[in-house]
Enzyme design. Sequence first.
Site, PDB file in Angstrom:
ATOM      1  N   LYS A 101      -2.973   0.222  -4.002  1.00  0.00           N
ATOM      2  CA  LYS A 101      -1.404   0.299  -4.070  1.00  0.00           C
ATOM      3  C   LYS A 101      -2.105   1.020  -5.468  1.00  0.00           C
ATOM      4  O   LYS A 101       0.043   1.401  -5.212  1.00  0.00           O
ATOM      5  CB  LYS A 101      -1.009  -1.312  -4.488  1.00  0.00           C
ATOM      6  CG  LYS A 101      -1.012  -2.353  -2.904  1.00  0.00           C
ATOM      7  CD  LYS A 101      -0.530  -3.585  -3.154  1.00  0.00           C
ATOM      8  CE  LYS A 101      -0.135  -3.608  -1.411  1.00  0.00           C
ATOM      9  NZ  LYS A 101      -0.995  -4.631  -1.502  1.00  0.00           N
ATOM     10  N   GLU A 123       9.362  -5.776  -6.378  1.00  0.00           N
ATOM     11  CA  GLU A 123       8.909  -6.390  -5.239  1.00  0.00           C
ATOM     12  C   GLU A 123       7.987  -6.808  -4.877  1.00  0.00           C
ATOM     13  O   GLU A 123       7.135  -5.944  -5.157  1.00  0.00           O
ATOM     14  CB  GLU A 123       9.971  -7.132  -4.346  1.00  0.00           C
ATOM     15  CG  GLU A 123       8.930  -5.956  -2.620  1.00  0.00           C
ATOM     16  CD  GLU A 123       8.680  -4.913  -2.808  1.00  0.00           C
ATOM     17  OE1 GLU A 123       9.822  -3.912  -3.794  1.00  0.00           O
ATOM     18  OE2 GLU A 123       7.417  -4.270  -2.466  1.00  0.00           O
ATOM     19  N   SER A 389      -9.716  -1.612   1.008  1.00  0.00           N
ATOM     20  CA  SER A 389      -8.801  -1.334   0.700  1.00  0.00           C
ATOM     21  C   SER A 389      -8.552  -1.416  -1.400  1.00  0.00           C
ATOM     22  O   SER A 389      -8.042  -1.335  -1.801  1.00  0.00           O
ATOM     23  CB  SER A 389      -7.497  -1.489   1.287  1.00  0.00           C
ATOM     24  OG  SER A 389      -7.919  -3.108   1.426  1.00  0.00           O
TER      25      SER A 389
END
Length: 408
Positions: A101, A123, A389
Amino acid sequence: MSTNSEALQALIAGRLPDSHGRFGPYGGRYVPETLIPALERLADGVRTHLPASEFRQAFARELASWVGRPTALTYAGRLSAEWGAHIWLKREDLAHTGAHKINNALGQALLAQRLGARRIVAETGAGQHGVASAAACARLGLPCTVYMGEIDMERQAPNVGRMRLLGATVVPVTAGDRTLRAAIDEALRDWVSDPLGTYYLLGSAVGPHPYPYLVRELQAVIGREARAQFQEAAGRLPDAVIACVGGGSNAIGMFHEFVADHDVELIGIEAGGRGATLGGNAATLSFGRPGVLHGSYSLLLQNADGQIEETHSVSAGLDYPGVGPEHALLAQSGRVRYRTAEDTQALEAVRALCQLEGILPALESAHAIAGAKVWAAEHAGGTVVVCLSGRGDKDMPTLQQTLLAERP
Ligand SMILES: *Cc1c(COP(=O)(O)O)cnc(C)c1O
């Protein structure tokens, strides 16, 4: 069928999304009129800055010196011996803040700076995107406000603390379902009230155009590195590439560089939860139908009246009823095959990777590992690269109640 393959050809040729933000029939901009000028300004900014060498160099410099890229490509030797195929891991768990991310959060924060934004709104559901955004904003000196559902704030208290330590303001959302869906609505409302001074940093390859495109371009570094690293190590391409799919950002980042390699099988793994019953999973591409959610036309989990369904997954990061529009096209065209891994398979994959490779994966990533096990059973002796990930330290409370509760 022919329209599908035309859309796939256009995608492979780099012509999608089109000027309306469409990936074939999917994508677009389904937002209130008040948001259109802000999205157009953003799309202009993306067109100007993303290809510019100044932006690319700044992004590459920060990815190398702050995020820690390139991340390693690891051969999982003991896991391979156990499961009967050659399994390689693209180690996004080694990236700063513990997952892929950060690539997107950093890239968008750099873009926001160049667009003259004075503050960032974001968010977050499980809190991972909020932490990545807070860290990127601290690095660049941008004030950051993160909207988070009240229920999620309770469930993910450690990440709320991390965001606050990193200097972000975390705003509890008490409206609507008090989770991610309501948090996205609040972040959009905030952005509309000050579209010039505020930048909305969206966390996955979803939402209205240009976000799905922007996020793909920022995450494509994963597949670019993995393809080059694998070729360097093996002198050819892998037989298959596997990634987990929530909103779809790590998967699209991993797949993008391989889409034109027709001999490389691409497989996305969704959260199969407790199984195929409605409400028991978050497998949008497997069980969803077309519809609009958060500004984009894609597949989503909905009931016969078009109401968004409840979802369930052991992994908070995959627990979302929508999916990015590019994945909807990749599924429809058949270029990517989407399968599910259930909670129990993901937990078993966590145990296997811990005990055979000394790596604690995120529960999201464990779905991709579980997918690799199934693939290995069908392709003995084959070679697969799996996108790992993120790391699993954040999942310790869930693992205490599941895997660790099973043993003395
Ligand atoms: C958030 C998250 C995901 C799911 O998001 P995508 O946008 O589908 O990549 C997957 N893995 C990890 C570790 C995450 O934190």
